[in-house]
Scaffold this motif. Structure first.
Motif, PDB file in Angstrom:
ATOM      1  N   PRO A   1     -12.204  -6.839  20.662  1.00 18.13           N
ATOM      2  CA  PRO A   1     -12.326  -7.550  19.387  1.00 18.13           C
ATOM      3  C   PRO A   1     -13.578  -7.137  18.624  1.00 18.13           C
ATOM      4  O   PRO A   1     -14.660  -6.994  19.190  1.00 18.13           O
ATOM      5  CB  PRO A   1     -12.363  -9.029  19.791  1.00 18.13           C
ATOM      6  N   ALA A   2     -13.409  -6.976  17.325  1.00 19.43           N
ATOM      7  CA  ALA A   2     -14.484  -6.478  16.474  1.00 19.43           C
ATOM      8  C   ALA A   2     -15.551  -7.528  16.206  1.00 19.43           C
ATOM      9  O   ALA A   2     -16.637  -7.189  15.729  1.00 19.43           O
ATOM     10  CB  ALA A   2     -13.902  -5.985  15.152  1.00 19.43           C
ATOM     11  N   SER A   3     -15.269  -8.792  16.457  1.00 18.50           N
ATOM     12  CA  SER A   3     -16.226  -9.856  16.184  1.00 18.50           C
ATOM     13  C   SER A   3     -15.888 -11.061  17.050  1.00 18.50           C
ATOM     14  O   SER A   3     -14.814 -11.143  17.650  1.00 18.50           O
ATOM     15  CB  SER A   3     -16.172 -10.262  14.707  1.00 18.50           C
ATOM     16  N   SER A   4     -16.817 -12.010  17.095  1.00  9.73           N
ATOM     17  CA  SER A   4     -16.557 -13.244  17.833  1.00  9.73           C
ATOM     18  C   SER A   4     -15.417 -14.027  17.209  1.00  9.73           C
ATOM     19  O   SER A   4     -14.673 -14.729  17.902  1.00  9.73           O
ATOM     20  CB  SER A   4     -17.830 -14.098  17.894  1.00  9.73           C
ATOM     21  N   GLU A   5     -15.254 -13.921  15.867  1.00  8.35           N
ATOM     22  CA  GLU A   5     -14.152 -14.613  15.197  1.00  8.35           C
ATOM     23  C   GLU A   5     -12.803 -14.056  15.652  1.00  8.35           C
ATOM     24  O   GLU A   5     -11.864 -14.808  15.927  1.00  8.35           O
ATOM     25  CB  GLU A   5     -14.288 -14.487  13.677  1.00  8.35           C
ATOM     26  N   VAL A   6     -12.699 -12.740  15.737  1.00 11.07           N
ATOM     27  CA  VAL A   6     -11.454 -12.131  16.218  1.00 11.07           C
ATOM     28  C   VAL A   6     -11.187 -12.578  17.647  1.00 11.07           C
ATOM     29  O   VAL A   6     -10.064 -12.956  18.006  1.00 11.07           O
ATOM     30  CB  VAL A   6     -11.523 -10.596  16.128  1.00 11.07           C
ATOM     31  N   ARG A   7     -12.213 -12.569  18.470  1.00 11.15           N
ATOM     32  CA  ARG A   7     -12.069 -12.969  19.873  1.00 11.15           C
ATOM     33  C   ARG A   7     -11.562 -14.395  19.975  1.00 11.15           C
ATOM     34  O   ARG A   7     -10.654 -14.701  20.756  1.00 11.15           O
ATOM     35  CB  ARG A   7     -13.416 -12.829  20.576  1.00 11.15           C
ATOM     36  N   ALA A   8     -12.156 -15.307  19.191  1.00 14.33           N
ATOM     37  CA  ALA A   8     -11.750 -16.709  19.241  1.00 14.33           C
ATOM     38  C   ALA A   8     -10.322 -16.903  18.752  1.00 14.33           C
ATOM     39  O   ALA A   8      -9.545 -17.658  19.341  1.00 14.33           O
ATOM     40  CB  ALA A   8     -12.713 -17.552  18.420  1.00 14.33           C
ATOM     41  N   LEU A   9      -9.942 -16.218  17.675  1.00 10.89           N
ATOM     42  CA  LEU A   9      -8.605 -16.384  17.118  1.00 10.89           C
ATOM     43  C   LEU A   9      -7.536 -15.834  18.055  1.00 10.89           C
ATOM     44  O   LEU A   9      -6.422 -16.365  18.117  1.00 10.89           O
ATOM     45  CB  LEU A   9      -8.528 -15.697  15.754  1.00 10.89           C
ATOM     46  N   ARG A  10      -7.853 -14.789  18.784  1.00  6.68           N
ATOM     47  CA  ARG A  10      -6.886 -14.259  19.748  1.00  6.68           C
ATOM     48  C   ARG A  10      -6.576 -15.264  20.851  1.00  6.68           C
ATOM     49  O   ARG A  10      -5.527 -15.177  21.502  1.00  6.68           O
ATOM     50  CB  ARG A  10      -7.428 -12.975  20.373  1.00  6.68           C
ATOM     51  N   CYS A  11      -7.475 -16.193  21.086  1.00  8.00           N
ATOM     52  CA  CYS A  11      -7.291 -17.173  22.152  1.00  8.00           C
ATOM     53  C   CYS A  11      -6.270 -18.250  21.815  1.00  8.00           C
ATOM     54  O   CYS A  11      -5.819 -18.978  22.696  1.00  8.00           O
ATOM     55  CB  CYS A  11      -8.626 -17.849  22.463  1.00  8.00           C
ATOM     56  N   LEU A  12      -5.922 -18.372  20.554  1.00  9.30           N
ATOM     57  CA  LEU A  12      -5.032 -19.442  20.119  1.00  9.30           C
ATOM     58  C   LEU A  12      -3.575 -19.076  20.368  1.00  9.30           C
ATOM     59  O   LEU A  12      -3.228 -17.919  20.596  1.00  9.30           O
ATOM     60  CB  LEU A  12      -5.268 -19.726  18.639  1.00  9.30           C
ATOM     61  N   ARG A  13      -2.725 -20.085  20.283  1.00 13.48           N
ATOM     62  CA  ARG A  13      -1.296 -19.866  20.481  1.00 13.48           C
ATOM     63  C   ARG A  13      -0.663 -19.413  19.172  1.00 13.48           C
ATOM     64  O   ARG A  13      -0.796 -20.069  18.141  1.00 13.48           O
ATOM     65  CB  ARG A  13      -0.618 -21.148  20.965  1.00 13.48           C
ATOM     66  N   TRP A  14       0.050 -18.285  19.205  1.00 11.18           N
ATOM     67  CA  TRP A  14       0.739 -17.746  18.030  1.00 11.18           C
ATOM     68  C   TRP A  14       2.200 -17.488  18.367  1.00 11.18           C
ATOM     69  O   TRP A  14       2.472 -16.903  19.409  1.00 11.18           O
ATOM     70  CB  TRP A  14       0.078 -16.442  17.570  1.00 11.18           C
ATOM     71  N   PRO A  15       3.122 -17.918  17.492  1.00  8.41           N
ATOM     72  CA  PRO A  15       2.900 -18.693  16.269  1.00  8.41           C
ATOM     73  C   PRO A  15       2.549 -20.136  16.584  1.00  8.41           C
ATOM     74  O   PRO A  15       2.860 -20.641  17.657  1.00  8.41           O
ATOM     75  CB  PRO A  15       4.246 -18.613  15.551  1.00  8.41           C
ATOM     76  N   SER A  16       1.937 -20.778  15.627  1.00  6.26           N
ATOM     77  CA  SER A  16       1.632 -22.193  15.780  1.00  6.26           C
ATOM     78  C   SER A  16       2.934 -22.985  15.829  1.00  6.26           C
ATOM     79  O   SER A  16       3.910 -22.652  15.170  1.00  6.26           O
ATOM     80  CB  SER A  16       0.787 -22.673  14.608  1.00  6.26           C
ATOM     81  N   ALA A  17       2.924 -24.038  16.624  1.00  5.07           N
ATOM     82  CA  ALA A  17       4.111 -24.892  16.728  1.00  5.07           C
ATOM     83  C   ALA A  17       3.970 -26.162  15.897  1.00  5.07           C
ATOM     84  O   ALA A  17       4.799 -27.059  16.007  1.00  5.07           O
ATOM     85  CB  ALA A  17       4.360 -25.252  18.186  1.00  5.07           C
ATOM     86  N   THR A  18       2.928 -26.261  15.085  1.00  7.89           N
ATOM     87  CA  THR A  18       2.711 -27.466  14.283  1.00  7.89           C
ATOM     88  C   THR A  18       3.703 -27.510  13.124  1.00  7.89           C
ATOM     89  O   THR A  18       3.740 -26.588  12.314  1.00  7.89           O
ATOM     90  CB  THR A  18       1.280 -27.498  13.729  1.00  7.89           C
ATOM     91  N   PRO A  19       4.530 -28.542  13.027  1.00  7.40           N
ATOM     92  CA  PRO A  19       5.637 -28.554  12.057  1.00  7.40           C
ATOM     93  C   PRO A  19       5.231 -29.012  10.665  1.00  7.40           C
ATOM     94  O   PRO A  19       5.591 -30.096  10.221  1.00  7.40           O
ATOM     95  CB  PRO A  19       6.631 -29.520  12.698  1.00  7.40           C
ATOM     96  N   PHE A  20       4.461 -28.203   9.952  1.00  7.78           N
ATOM     97  CA  PHE A  20       4.117 -28.495   8.569  1.00  7.78           C
ATOM     98  C   PHE A  20       4.399 -27.271   7.721  1.00  7.78           C
ATOM     99  O   PHE A  20       4.348 -26.135   8.203  1.00  7.78           O
ATOM    100  CB  PHE A  20       2.653 -28.917   8.438  1.00  7.78           C
ATOM    101  N   ALA A  21       4.650 -27.507   6.440  1.00  2.97           N
ATOM    102  CA  ALA A  21       5.060 -26.421   5.556  1.00  2.97           C
ATOM    103  C   ALA A  21       3.869 -25.639   5.038  1.00  2.97           C
ATOM    104  O   ALA A  21       2.748 -26.141   4.938  1.00  2.97           O
ATOM    105  CB  ALA A  21       5.852 -26.991   4.379  1.00  2.97           C
TER     106      ALA A  21
END
Length: 329
Positions: free
Chosen positions: A59-79
């Motif tokens: 990862p090129a930055s700490s932000e990229v590293r942190a975002l990779r840790c999340l679940r994709w796609p998000s399962a939150t049901p909002f538009a």
């Protein structure tokens, strides 16, 4: 790792994936909150990322590293926030581009308003067409004196010193962002966004569906989403299968340019002031550089910090290459 635009030697290639429909992100993602903290990537909280398993994709930055840790796609049901308005930038003298753009935009649904005019000016159907920011206006118009006072960025490549066409392009984007700022509060409340286009962007109503399909992959915190871009990319900036951090770079002596182009993008209404500060506070530079995530070359990172700027993979809009450049020196 800080996000500062530099000449980087990474392998580039062309994106080919296509997003599939998923559960949209919550509407509260139209937010100005700071980037995810790096501690989100600790083993206790971090999900495995396919990109982390590839040594060249560190990862090129700490932000990229942190975002990779999340679940994709998000399962939150909002538009996704609705694209309710399209503003396209067009020099008054360029009738050919204007006619072509009008032909494209006629096919958009009636609930998407279209702002027409010269480089961010008011619409022709309001009978008010103001001069666009051409090279002469960029160099002499009193409205832009405070921007000219900052001078040109003295980066050796890509060279911009004295290029008033580059300045005019930057000032033009600022004009439409100033207009967006005056509407930002209402847009936030109504969960709407504007699509900003240059007059060589190839678009169709399909981009509205693609925007909704992309949304489950968009980080919760964002300032700019570049739906159209060109050039190289690096897997070190990869967040998930359909989103990269917009790590603009154009290394000497001849590039190639990476994550370039400003022909189709959306600015978070809650972040528009932050984006305007970046463009107004920087010395005159290519606007796609200033809309990218890294601080522009030769600028102070503590004064002009990184934006949460992302690109869609693959690009959702390409440029009409039959048009010659309208910003020569």
């Amino acid at each position: 790792t800080s996000l500062t635009a530099t000449a980087m030697t990474t392998t580039t290639s062309t994106a080919t994936a296509t997003p599939t429909t998923g559960a949209p992100m919550p509407t509260t993602s139209v937010s100005t909150a700071a980037a995810a903290e790096a501690d989100a990537s600790t083993p206790a909280t971090c999900l495995a990322s396919e990109w982390d398993r590839q040594p060249r994709c560190k990862p090129a930055s700490s932000e990229v590293r942190a975002l990779r840790c999340l679940r994709w796609p998000s399962a939150t049901p909002f538009a996704a926030p609705r694209i309710s308005h399209i503003a396209y930038l067009n020099l008054n003298r360029d009738v050919r581009r204007r006619t072509w753009m009008e032909g494209q935009l006629q096919s958009f649904p009636a609930d998407v308003s279209v702002e027409r005019g010269g480089w961010g000016q008011v619409s022709a159907d309001q009978q008010e067409r103001q001069p666009g920011v051409d090279r002469a206006a960029a160099e002499h118009d009193p409205r832009f004196e405070f921007l000219r006072a900052r001078g040109f960025n003295d980066v050796k490549y890509p060279r911009v010193v004295g290029q008033w066409g580059v300045a005019g392009c930057l000032f033009s984007h600022l004009e439409v962002l100033w207009k967006l700022r005056s509407n930002a509060t209402k847009l936030e409340v109504e969960q709407k966004v504007w699509l900003i286009l240059e007059d060589d962007a190839i678009v169709s109503p399909r981009i509205l569906d693609q925007w909704r399909q992309l949304w489950p992959y968009v980080p919760d915190q964002w300032d700019v989403l570049r739906l159209g871009w060109f050039g190289g990319h690096t897997c070190s900036a990869r967040v998930n299968s359909f989103i990269d951090v917009a790590m603009w770079a154009d290394p000497p002596p001849y590039g190639p340019c990476r994550y370039c182009g400003s022909h189709a993008y959306v600015v978070n209404p809650a972040s528009v002031e932050k984006v305007i500060r970046r463009l107004e506070g920087s010395r005159i530079m290519h606007v796609d550089c200033l809309l990218g995530a890294p601080t522009a070359p030769l600028e102070e990172e503590d004064r002009l910090p990184a934006l949460l700027s992302f690109v869609a993979r693959p690009t959702l809009s390409v440029q009409n290459d039959t048009f010659p450049s309208d910003r020569p020196t």
